[in-house]
Design a protein around this motif. Structure first.
Motif, short mmCIF file in Angstrom:
data_model
loop_
_atom_site.label_atom_id
_atom_site.label_comp_id
_atom_site.label_asym_id
_atom_site.label_seq_id
_atom_site.Cartn_x
_atom_site.Cartn_y
_atom_site.Cartn_z
N GLU A 169 0.83 -1.21 0.00
CA GLU A 169 0.00 0.00 0.00
C GLU A 169 0.87 1.25 0.00
OE1 GLU A 169 -3.58 2.04 -0.24
OE2 GLU A 169 -3.14 -0.10 -0.48
N LYS B 84 2.49 1.58 -3.44
CA LYS B 84 1.51 2.00 -4.45
C LYS B 84 1.39 3.51 -4.50
CE LYS B 84 -2.96 1.94 -3.63
NZ LYS B 84 -4.36 1.46 -3.37
N ASN B 85 1.50 4.15 -3.36
CA ASN B 85 1.30 5.60 -3.28
C ASN B 85 2.58 6.41 -3.44
OD1 ASN B 85 -1.49 5.29 -2.77
ND2 ASN B 85 -1.07 4.84 -0.61
N LYS C 4 5.75 8.33 -5.25
CA LYS C 4 5.74 9.23 -6.40
C LYS C 4 7.07 9.29 -7.15
CE LYS C 4 1.56 10.49 -5.32
NZ LYS C 4 0.42 9.97 -6.12
N ARG D 96 4.38 -1.45 -9.02
CA ARG D 96 3.55 -0.28 -8.70
C ARG D 96 2.38 -0.16 -9.68
NH1 ARG D 96 6.43 5.46 -7.83
NH2 ARG D 96 6.62 5.35 -10.11
N ARG D 97 2.63 -0.47 -10.96
CA ARG D 97 1.52 -0.49 -11.92
C ARG D 97 0.48 -1.52 -11.51
NH1 ARG D 97 5.68 0.06 -15.81
NH2 ARG D 97 5.67 -2.19 -16.18
N LEU E 85 -0.16 -2.73 -8.53
CA LEU E 85 -0.84 -2.29 -7.32
C LEU E 85 -1.90 -1.24 -7.63
CD1 LEU E 85 2.34 -2.08 -5.09
CD2 LEU E 85 0.40 -3.59 -4.63
N ASN E 86 -1.59 -0.34 -8.54
CA ASN E 86 -2.55 0.70 -8.88
C ASN E 86 -3.64 0.21 -9.81
OD1 ASN E 86 -1.88 3.53 -7.75
ND2 ASN E 86 0.13 2.69 -8.28
N ARG E 87 -3.48 -0.99 -10.36
CA ARG E 87 -4.53 -1.62 -11.17
C ARG E 87 -5.36 -2.59 -10.35
NH1 ARG E 87 -0.44 -2.88 -16.25
NH2 ARG E 87 -0.48 -0.78 -17.19
N LYS F 210 -3.00 -6.79 -5.83
CA LYS F 210 -2.40 -6.49 -4.54
C LYS F 210 -1.14 -7.32 -4.29
CE LYS F 210 -6.82 -5.15 -2.44
NZ LYS F 210 -6.48 -3.72 -2.44
N SER G 271 1.54 -8.69 -6.82
CA SER G 271 2.17 -7.61 -7.60
C SER G 271 3.60 -7.96 -8.02
CB SER G 271 2.18 -6.32 -6.78
OG SER G 271 2.77 -6.53 -5.51
#
Length: 338
Positions: free
Chosen positions: A107, A110-111, A113, A124-125, A127-129, A132, A136
């Motif tokens: 988590e 995922k956030n 930057k 990360r892609r 996780l954002n799709r 989990k 991932s």
């Protein structure tokens, strides 16, 4: 950097209260000032190693780099993913706690930057799709699962677990599955295992062997490091000859799309992990030699000296790191990583 050292020092003190490692029957102790010096040495080593090799990163593919090495200034370490990704996971331990789960690390990741590549970027892609952690980092969803990513950002786990390889492996298993699997996961365990030994061991060969003991013996990663330990014992003075043997047997089957077609690019964890070990084995405790050999082996030639010098920094402590680096390190003490 100062905040990172503070966090890791706290975690290391906590971990010293855990049961002794499998290698020793009883507990071992470090004086607080010695522990702090080794922690500082490990972080400084990562920073020094990464900027030394950064100008050569992926410029020597499938061959030894015999050219001149012109390192960047130490401030360049602030923008290196070898270090800034560690901060995300260290912060999870600081905020969620030492019982944080793979999902917690996922988590936070995922956030994030900052800029990412390969297994990290793929994770990360995912996780954002909605895929989990730990899926991932699974090869079903992440073609880069065997890449170097967790290997280069696992250092903080080994740093916080002095003499505790089992504890280190537990944390690696939670964090590393966010972006890697198999040999990609074992790379982090290998590097962290070396750190755990570095607090109590002055022989680089024993440190590398301790890292090897942390991963499955039949895995390709372990078989490569085992080969390297045997071959380096047979040729203790000629690292280039051993490099060639490693190249011929092990520089193959990297499925990363950047290197699979008509290019010698290899970001596979185990090959680059061997280059970390090359630096330690043939550097024989000498700072410059360790850093230079890990760099000249090629491929991901900033990540590899970063980990090699991190381990060496934990072995010798900050006080024994070459004095030439310390004024610039002091200037960066309150600077945040990217």
């Amino acid at each position: 950097t100062r905040a990172a050292c503070s966090l890791t020092a706290f975690a290391a003190v906590v971990c010293l209260l855990a049961p002794a490692s499998f290698a020793h029957a009883g507990p071992r102790t470090l004086a607080r000032d010695v522990l702090r010096d080794k922690i500082r040495g490990a972080w400084a080593g990562q920073m020094i190693g990464v900027v030394y090799g950064a100008p050569t990163e992926f410029k020597s593919l499938g061959k030894i780099n015999e050219g001149e090495i012109k390192p960047f200034e130490l401030s360049n370490a602030i923008i290196q993913d070898d270090l800034y990704v560690e901060m995300t996971f260290a912060r999870v331990m600081d905020t969620v706690g030492l019982n944080a789960t793979t999902a917690d690390y996922g988590e936070a990741f995922k956030n994030s930057k900052y800029e990412l590549w390969h297994a990290n970027a793929g994770a990360r892609r995912n996780l954002n799709r909605g895929i989990k952690a730990p899926l991932s980092g699974h090869p079903r969803y992440n073609i880069h699962a065997d890449d170097i990513d967790f290997q280069i950002e696992a250092d903080f786990i080994g740093i916080m677990c002095p003499g505790l390889p089992r504890v280190s492996n537990q944390y690696c298993d939670r964090v590393g599955r966010v972006m890697n699997f198999g040999d990609g996961l074992y790379g982090g365990m290998f590097v962290c295992g070396m750190y755990t030994a570095a607090y109590f061991e002055s022989d680089p060969r024993k440190v590398v062997a301790a890292g090897l003991a942390c991963i499955p013996a039949k895995s390709p990663y372990a078989r490569l490091i085992s080969d390297l330990l045997v071959w380096s014992a047979q040729e203790p003075k000629d690292w280039r000859k051993v490099w060639q043997r490693v190249e011929e047997k092990w520089d193959q089957n990297d499925v990363c799309p950047d290197g699979v077609f008509f290019r010698e690019f290899n970001i596979d964890a185990k090959l680059n992990g061997a280059y970390i070990a090359f630096g330690l084995l043939y550097g024989q405790g000498d700072w410059q030699q360790t850093m230079e050999i890990a760099t000249r082996c090629g491929q991901d030639s900033d990540c590899n000296p970063s980990s090699a010098c991190g381990v060496l920094g934990a072995m010798i402590g900050y006080a024994k790191i070459p004095a030439q680096y310390k004024p610039e390190l002091d200037k960066l003490a309150d600077t945040k990583f990217s």
